[in-house]
Every structure is written in C-alpha cells, then in structure tokens.
Design a protein around this motif. Structure first.
Motif, PDB file in Angstrom:
ATOM      1  N   ASN A 396     -13.150   4.501   4.131  1.00 25.48           N
ATOM      2  CA  ASN A 396     -12.884   3.828   2.860  1.00 25.48           C
ATOM      3  C   ASN A 396     -12.523   4.859   1.806  1.00 25.48           C
ATOM      4  O   ASN A 396     -12.560   6.079   2.054  1.00 25.48           O
ATOM      5  N   LEU A 397     -12.183   4.372   0.645  1.00 25.60           N
ATOM      6  CA  LEU A 397     -11.741   5.257  -0.432  1.00 25.60           C
ATOM      7  C   LEU A 397     -12.853   6.191  -0.883  1.00 25.60           C
ATOM      8  O   LEU A 397     -12.601   7.352  -1.226  1.00 25.60           O
ATOM      9  N   THR A 457      -7.036  -0.512  -4.427  1.00 25.11           N
ATOM     10  CA  THR A 457      -6.570  -0.945  -5.748  1.00 25.11           C
ATOM     11  C   THR A 457      -6.001  -2.359  -5.685  1.00 25.11           C
ATOM     12  O   THR A 457      -6.292  -3.208  -6.543  1.00 25.11           O
ATOM     13  N   GLN A 458      -5.212  -2.612  -4.682  1.00 24.05           N
ATOM     14  CA  GLN A 458      -4.616  -3.942  -4.564  1.00 24.05           C
ATOM     15  C   GLN A 458      -5.667  -5.004  -4.260  1.00 24.05           C
ATOM     16  O   GLN A 458      -5.605  -6.125  -4.761  1.00 24.05           O
ATOM     17  N   ALA A 459      -6.670  -4.634  -3.465  1.00 23.45           N
ATOM     18  CA  ALA A 459      -7.715  -5.600  -3.090  1.00 23.45           C
ATOM     19  C   ALA A 459      -8.767  -5.767  -4.175  1.00 23.45           C
ATOM     20  O   ALA A 459      -9.671  -6.600  -4.025  1.00 23.45           O
ATOM     21  N   GLU A 460      -8.641  -4.983  -5.252  1.00 21.21           N
ATOM     22  CA  GLU A 460      -9.638  -5.029  -6.334  1.00 21.21           C
ATOM     23  C   GLU A 460     -11.054  -4.887  -5.770  1.00 21.21           C
ATOM     24  O   GLU A 460     -11.976  -5.624  -6.121  1.00 21.21           O
ATOM     25  N   ASP A 462     -14.773  -3.820  -4.865  1.00 23.46           N
ATOM     26  CA  ASP A 462     -15.942  -3.414  -5.644  1.00 23.46           C
ATOM     27  C   ASP A 462     -16.164  -1.916  -5.445  1.00 23.46           C
ATOM     28  O   ASP A 462     -16.128  -1.433  -4.314  1.00 23.46           O
ATOM     29  N   PRO A 463     -16.385  -1.167  -6.511  1.00 21.12           N
ATOM     30  CA  PRO A 463     -16.498   0.289  -6.358  1.00 21.12           C
ATOM     31  C   PRO A 463     -17.717   0.743  -5.562  1.00 21.12           C
ATOM     32  O   PRO A 463     -17.708   1.836  -5.001  1.00 21.12           O
ATOM     33  N   ASP A 464     -18.777  -0.072  -5.529  1.00 22.59           N
ATOM     34  CA  ASP A 464     -19.993   0.305  -4.817  1.00 22.59           C
ATOM     35  C   ASP A 464     -20.465   1.682  -5.304  1.00 22.59           C
ATOM     36  O   ASP A 464     -20.713   1.868  -6.488  1.00 22.59           O
ATOM     37  N   LYS A 465     -20.560   2.683  -4.435  1.00 20.95           N
ATOM     38  CA  LYS A 465     -21.046   4.014  -4.827  1.00 20.95           C
ATOM     39  C   LYS A 465     -19.987   4.828  -5.561  1.00 20.95           C
ATOM     40  O   LYS A 465     -20.302   5.872  -6.159  1.00 20.95           O
ATOM     41  N   LEU A 466     -18.750   4.397  -5.515  1.00 26.72           N
ATOM     42  CA  LEU A 466     -17.664   5.164  -6.107  1.00 26.72           C
ATOM     43  C   LEU A 466     -17.717   5.061  -7.633  1.00 26.72           C
ATOM     44  O   LEU A 466     -17.839   3.958  -8.188  1.00 26.72           O
TER      45      LEU A 466
END
Length: 900
Positions: A396-397, A457-460, A462-466
């Motif tokens: 993941n990102l 970004t496109q899927a919007e 949730d940032p979670d830990k990011l």
C-alpha cells in the motif's frame, strides 16, 4: 709533536692577554717550531708576533728584536732547562706552557675540568670547538665541568645554526628546510661531519643519518621530500602489506636509484622508518600552521618530482600524504566499484568487500580531498544497498512512503554525491556505471510508488497510519500544544528526505537536541498534497486542509487556527545589520504567551532555481537561519517538516517533454499519461480541476531548465520528512519517544566477508568500520528501552567472553548499585564490538543494543567507566566521537578472564 693549530694558539694567547696581572713580553708554548699562518696577529688591539724557536738563540733574538708594545709567542720544543733562567725571566710564568687543546676548550667555556667521556669519545670535537667558536663566546657551563653533552650540543647548534633546544629529530627536519643552513654543513670537513652525525644520532635518533647524508651529497634541502618518498619505498611497520612480485622488484630498483641522493649511503630499515615518520610529521605540522600549507605542498610536489626521477611514480599509492598516492588509491576504489556493480542478478559480495577494503585504504590517506573521499564512501554504501535483496512491492501507499523514509531517502542522498561525479575519467566511469545500476532499482521503486499514489488518491482511501501534509497540525502540533508546551514549527520549503537525513545529523550531533519518533520507533514521513508544488502543499500544510494559495492565504489560515501564534516567512526572519534574527521574532520565541511560532525557510527551495542542491550538504552551516532560530527556541519542542521534496536536474540525461502548461513537473491531464508519467485524480489534487499528469521518472521535465524541480510523483518529491526535536524533555510529544538510529544497516556497516573470499587483486584485510556522522549526545537512560528493536549481531566464534565477564567477581564489584547498566545491555554492546573486530561506530552499537540514538553516547560513557579498572582504557572513543574501540586483551587481563 704536531704542528701548532692556529686556532688553539690564538685562544691560548687570548687567555694570556686577558690576564692584566701578567705583563711579561712573551709566552712560550710547547709546539713544533713551525707556523704556517701570518706571523703577526692583532688580538684585541694588541700586536702579537708568532716566532718559531728551534734553539735558545732564536728565542733570545726574538726577545731582542721585539718592537715596543709588541708581545711575543715563542713556539718551541725546548725545555725550561734548555732555555735557561735568563730567557725564562722574560717569559710568562717563567716556564714553557703546553698547548692542550682541551685546556683551551675549558677556558672558552669557563670550566675548571673536562668530562673524560668528552675527551675519550669525541676527540674530533676538540679542534672544532676552538675553530668554530662563536664571535661572542660559548655558553658558560653550569658548575665546573665541561660535559660532553654541553660541549657537543653547543658545537652542533653553532655549526647548524640551530637553537640548543632544537637539536632533536623534529628540529633537524625543520633545519633541513633552510637551504642556507644546510649549505653551511656541506662545507664542513668530512671528519667533522662524521663526528657530528654520530652525536646527532644519539640525540635525534636514526633520522640524523639520512638527513646528514643527503646534506653531504648536496641534497639536504630535499630531506623532507626524500623522507616522504622513503616512506613509500621502505618496508612498512609490522602488520601492513609488504610488496611482492613485480611491486617488490620495482621497489628494490627504485631504492637502489635513490641511494645516490644520499651520497651512496644505503639506508637501514630503522633509518628509513624513522626518517619517513619525521618527514610526515613535519608535513602534518606545517599544514596545521597558518601559512604553512604552501610550503607543505611544495615539499609534496618535490617528492613526486624525485619519484619521477627514480622511476617510482607507480609506487606512490603507498603514500598516505602525497597527492599522487590519493589519486592512485581513488582509482583503486573506482576499479573495485566497477567490478562490483552487478551487471545482472545478485551482487558479488566478495567484490563489494574488495571495494570496502580499497575504501579503507583511501581513507587512510591524510592529504586527499575530503569531498572526493566522501563520494567514494557513498559509492560503497550504494554497492551494499544493491547487495541487499530488493523487497517485494509495497502492499500500500503507507509502506511505499515508509520505504522512502527508511531506505530510499538514504539512497537518494548517496546517489546525489555520485551523480555529482569526479574529475578523474577512471573514477567518473565507475561512478556512472554504479549510478545506472542504482537508478534502475530506484526507478522501479518510483514507478511502484506512483502507481500506489494514483490508486490511493483516486480511491480516496482512508489514510490510516499515513500522515498527510494537511494533517500535520492536527496530529503533531496540536498534541504538543494540548499539553501546555510551546512549539517551533520550521517549514523547510523543498526539503527532501535525503536532505533531512543530513539536517537531522547536523542538529543532533552536538548533543543539545534529541530526536523523538512515534513510539520510539522509525522516523515518520508525510505525504505531500498534489501536485507537489509550494502553492498547493505548503498552503495545505498551514491551512490544515487541501488548499491553494501563497503567503497571504497562509497567514490568514494560520491566524484563524492559532490566533496567538506567529507565522513568519523568509522576509520577516532577517534582522537589521548585526542581528541574525529580527528582534520581534526573538521576542515571539521567548514569549510564553505565544504557543506556536512557525517559520518558513526557503533556503533549499531557492537552491533549486539558483544553486546546486545536489552537491550541498544541508545542515546548520548551510542553513544558518535554522541554527539561529534553534538558539532562540527557549525550551520549545521543534517540529521540522517540508511542503514537498525535490529532484535535481539530470544534465544531458534529462528529457524535456512538451506540455500545454509551463510547469516543470506537472501538466494537465490532456494529453493522457505516457511513459514515465501517471494520471492522478481525486480530492487531494488541487490543480487541473482535480486531475493532473505527474512524471515519476526523475529525468522528465516540461518547463525551463533549472538546478532542481518539484511537482511530480516521484517519492523524492511526494514524501515529506518529519523531524521532532526536544532539548531534553522526552515526553514532550504524547506517544513519541527517543528515536533509534535512523540510518539503515547498509549505510553504516561494512559487509562481513571472509578475507579468503576477497579477490586477490585487493589486499585481504578486514574491512574497517565506516565513520558516519556523529550522533547526538545526551543523558542516557539506564533502564532497558522496550520500544527500541535491537538488531541481531553476528554470533561471535569461540568461548563466550562476555558471559565470563558478566559472571566475574571484578565486574560484580565494579557495578554501580545506584544506577547500574543492565547486564543484558552491557552484553549487547560488548558482543557488537567483538563481532566488529573489537570496534564499532556509535550508530552500530545503538542499533545492535536497541539503544535510542540520543542515549548512546551517555551509555558508552557509563560502559567506559565500568570497564576502566585502575584507569586502564579497556574501552576508548576516537576523537571524532564516532568510533568505539575495545582493547580485548586488556579486558581479559583486568577482569581475570580466561583462567587468568
């Protein structure tokens, strides 16, 4: 009986004339009745006639013919009886005196007796003491005895033009640099030079032999260059490589050709080693003296000129000082790097080990260019990175962002150095080859990052830990303020992760500031807003939401969020002449009623337009406003963040692609994304109506050429570094603790490869530990840190010395009951040292023992005290405060280990 020595006669007569109570017209001296010099002398205004008197009649005639006021010196072999009472009545003290050369010497030194050792061992000096007496007089003896050392030291000082206290190895080498004084020695009689050499060896050591030999051969002024060259051609001290094969043959031939420079004298090994050490010490000392570098460089150039004359140029890589030695060694490193770059598949660790060995040898050179050495250090680090397995694609990102913070940001830092390159074509070729290999892996990582960035970004998602840039105020700044603490937020416009690694080292090195990280774990990173340009990402940072704007919009948003806070941009920081920081800025930092001071520092971003960000080392010296602001921080928690990173211009490798806009690293979504680009759309995209094309390949640009760029989707641009510093309050940020070592293992530690596996082309020596930047120094926590994950060191071979130490009575007695170092921590530190060949860097020890980076200096200090039995340094730290050394033999001896 020998012919009277004129100098001795003159000194004897001077003493006679000085006695005002002796009015005798003549003095009779026992000597052969011969006089080779002019018969009439003038001594202190008195006319003195020297008369050889083989018979009493000759003596009588001389007295009879004496002119008024004239004094006579009668040289005769006749006895008192031969002369008779009539003649003796006209002679000083009424007897024939002997001309004992040592008596004359005693008179000149105002001594009453002479050291028998001087008479027995240094007869060569007797006449010289008289012949070369100074215009004034010799230094008077202390006491009544003319000692050997007093006489010979005085004579040597006079003949060489030295101060008496300078007659040692260093003084003799310094003397050789004065051509006029060296010429004086070369004109002395051979017998006298031989005697002087013998004495100089006694007081100055073996260095006297080659220095004097060179002077006798007319090459004395080249003593320092010759000593530097001798250090290359003669055997090195035990434990170093000895020449073999063709090198041994070439060395022997060059040594033979060099003998003529010493008048045919063949240096012994002891003379050569002492001579070369003295010459190198002279150069080191000269470089350290103001104005001495030019003279030192002249000596170095002269040594290389002599090397060409004796056909020894190819051997100069053996020198730790000569520029040619550095040039050859850096080419050796380059050759090893070229061989170690993996063409395909896995890297050959034995070849990387060979490059490490060559790098160690380059680092031993004391006269090279530090920046070129650092470039080769970076090259070897990158080889180690290439040798490490490339991990699977991030899931993941967040994982991709963390890879940039913990690994690839360090790669980028090293990559910038080798990208800047070297002037030597051979070195440049190796660096280019390495850069291509590194770029290939980094490009894969950037492509992976860009695809994950576009998808998230496109899927919007949730940032979670990011942590996103618009969340920094909420997630980092607000928790600090909520505890009642004040903060200083430094927004480093354009700072990449690579630049942040340098800045963090610079700020924490002196020990004032300690870095904190979430849970005491790895550093956190922040995701920039898109595109990664200042108007978007910095405004979003200060606004706390995705926004677009410049300074006015930032000030308005900041005041709405922090009414009592102060936001300062570049133009507001500078004070009047003589003031580093504006007075109102200093007042705001000191004001307890201002909870948050935020300052935008544009130094790095400005360099992208007008400077060379790729070769600048970003630290408190290159960004002075940070240094000044931190000095005024007044107990504030310091949060350092950027709005985006950057990439540097790739020169001839750059690719300019036409675009509907003039932006450098982003363009509208039409036309569609091509090779090296990615389409990014979503609410975090603040330009192009929410959809833009961003390049992930670093070499792509759309606008005019600059030194560096930002705006794209490469990890170097989109990942923002985050540093949190405290001046000692470890609980300043809720949930944050002292940080572990930030650098990855391949950055700070050499590969451990058996010497037998190292290619024969490079000497099989154990790779020495690297010297990274020093970490911060702080008070240490004696309790184990549960949050720091220790790295696992290689298992030591042989008996468990550490376990034996921890169980020993001496160790138990030395433990401090008030604040003991835990045994497991002592064991971890010692095992890390032993595994590294009894040495390790502070970073390595901290990482291996699971100690926060800010506490390692204090922990090592406590360990040194614990192991220092009766003051013996079992553990020592290099002056650079980076490398720790263990004296294993002393440890065994002091703690009675191994059955002792």
């Amino acid at each position: 009986m020998t012919v009277a020595q004129p100098a001795a006669i003159r000194r004897r007569v001077e003493a006679w004339l000085a006695d005002k109570d002796d009015p005798a017209p003549a003095i009779a001296l026992r000597a052969q009745p011969e006089w080779p010099d002019a018969p009439v002398l003038s001594i202190n205004g008195t006319t003195v006639r020297i008369v050889p008197c083989p018979t009493p009649l000759a003596a009588r005639a001389a007295l009879h013919e004496r002119a008024g006021g004239e004094r006579l010196v009668l040289l005769t072999e006749l006895s008192n009886d031969d002369l008779g009472e009539g003649l003796l009545a006209h002679i000083s003290e009424q007897h024939v005196r002997t001309v004992d050369i040592w008596d004359v010497a005693m008179q000149m030194f105002e001594a009453k007796t002479v050291d028998p050792n001087l008479v027995k061992r240094s007869r060569w000096a007797a006449e010289a003491l008289i012949t070369y007496a100074p215009a004034g007089k010799w230094p008077v003896v202390q006491g009544s005895v003319l000692t050997r050392d007093h006489a010979l030291r005085s004579l040597t000082a006079e003949l060489l033009g030295l101060d008496r206290d300078e007659i040692d190895g260093a003084g003799l080498i310094q003397w050789s640099t004065d051509a006029a004084r060296v010429l004086r020695l070369s004109k002395l009689p051979d017998t006298l030079i031989t005697g002087l050499t013998s004495y100089l060896v006694e007081v100055a050591g073996d260095v006297a032999v080659p220095v004097v030999a060179a002077a006798r051969a007319g090459n004395g002024a080249d003593a320092v260059p010759l000593g530097l060259l001798v250090g290359v051609l003669w055997p090195a001290p035990a434990g170093k490589r000895m020449p073999t094969g063709k090198r041994a043959t070439d060395t022997a031939a060059a040594r033979a050709r060099l003998e003529s420079w010493f008048g045919g004298h063949r240096l012994t090994d002891a003379e050569a080693r002492t001579f070369s050490a003295a010459a190198e010490t002279w150069v080191d000392r000269a470089i350290g003296v103001e104005g001495g570098s030019a003279e030192a460089n002249r000596m170095l150039a002269r040594a290389e000129h002599i090397a060409r004359e004796v056909d020894a140029t190819s051997l100069l890589d053996g020198s730790n000082l000569l520029p040619a030695g550095f040039a050859q060694r850096i080419r050796d490193v380059a050759a090893a790097v070229r061989l170690a770059v993996p063409a395909a598949g896995a890297a050959d660790e034995s070849r990387i080990a060979a490059a490490q060995v060559a790098l160690v040898r380059l680092g031993e050179h004391r006269g090279g260019d530090p920046s070129r050495l650092e470039t080769m250090r970076m090259a070897v680090r990158l080889l180690r990175w290439l040798a490490a397995p490339d991990h699977p694609q991030p899931a993941n990102l967040y994982e991709a962002l963390q890879r940039q913070v913990h690994e690839d940001g360090w790669v980028d830092r090293a990559r910038l150095d080798i990208f800047a390159g070297d002037t030597d074509p051979q070195v440049a070729e190796a660096l280019h080859l390495l850069h291509r290999a590194v770029d290939a892996r980094r490009a894969r990582h950037d492509h992976q990052f860009a695809e994950l960035l576009a998808a998230a970004t496109q899927a919007e998602q949730d940032p979670d830990k990011l942590i996103r840039v618009e969340d920094v105020l909420d997630q980092v700044i607000q928790p600090i303020l909520a505890t009642g603490r004040r903060a200083l937020l430094l927004v480093m416009d354009g700072m990449s992760v690579a630049a942040a690694t340098e800045l963090a080292e610079s700020l924490t090195r002196v020990g004032t500031w300690m870095e904190l990280t979430p849970g005491g774990g790895p550093r956190a990173g922040v995701l920039a807003a898109l595109p990664t340009i200042t108007d978007v990402s910095r405004c979003s940072l200060i606004s706390g939401r995705i926004a677009v704007g410049q300074q006015d919009a930032e000030l308005k948003a900041f005041k709405q969020r922090f009414p009592q806070g102060v936001l300062l941009h570049k133009s507001k920081l500078r004070g009047q002449a003589g003031t580093a920081i504006a007075r109102d800025v200093a007042d705001a930092l000191a004001d307890p009623g201002v909870p948050l001071v935020a300052a935008v520092v544009n130094t790095i971003d400005d360099a992208l337009d007008r400077s060379d960000p790729g070769t600048t080392v970003w630290g408190s010296e290159t960004i002075p406003s940070i240094r000044d602001l931190l000095m005024l921080a007044d107990g504030r928690v310091v949060v350092i963040v950027s709005d985006h990173g950057h990439v540097v211009d790739r020169g001839p490798e750059a690719v300019h692609r036409p675009s509907p806009s003039s932006e450098n690293r982003w363009r509208p979504a039409d036309p569609p994304a091509g090779e090296g680009e990615v389409l990014v759309r979503g609410s975090r995209v603040a330009k192009g109506g929410g959809a833009v094309v961003l390049p992930w390949r670093e070499e792509l640009r759309y606008g005019p050429r600059k030194a560096g760029y930002h705006g794209g989707a490469s990890a170097a641009e989109a990942v923002i570094p985050l540093l949190v510093l405290t001046d000692g309050d470890e609980s300043a940020v809720p949930g944050w603790s002292p940080a572990p070592v930030a650098s990855p293992p391949w950055w700070r530690e050499s590969l451990s490869v058996e010497p037998s596996a190292v290619p024969a082309a490079v000497p099989a020596r154990r790779p020495a530990q690297r010297k990274p930047q020093a970490q911060s120094e702080s008070l240490f926590d004696l309790a184990p840190d549960a949050t720091a994950e220790p790295e696992t060191p290689p298992a030591p071979a042989g008996p468990d010395l550490v376990a034996e130490l921890l169980a020993s009575d001496v160790y138990r007695q030395r433990r401090d009951p008030r604040a003991p170092l835990p045994d497991e921590r002592v064991g971890a530190l010692l095992r890390a040292l032993i595994a590294g060949g009894n040495r390790a860097t502070m970073d390595t020890l901290a990482a291996r023992a699971g100690i926060p980076a800010g506490r390692i200096v204090g922990t090592v200090t406590a360990l040194r005290k614990l192991l220092q039995v009766e003051g013996y340094p079992v553990l020592s730290v290099d002056p650079d405060n980076v490398t720790v050394k263990l004296d294993r033999d002393l440890l065994v001896e002091q703690f009675h280990l191994g059955g002792r």
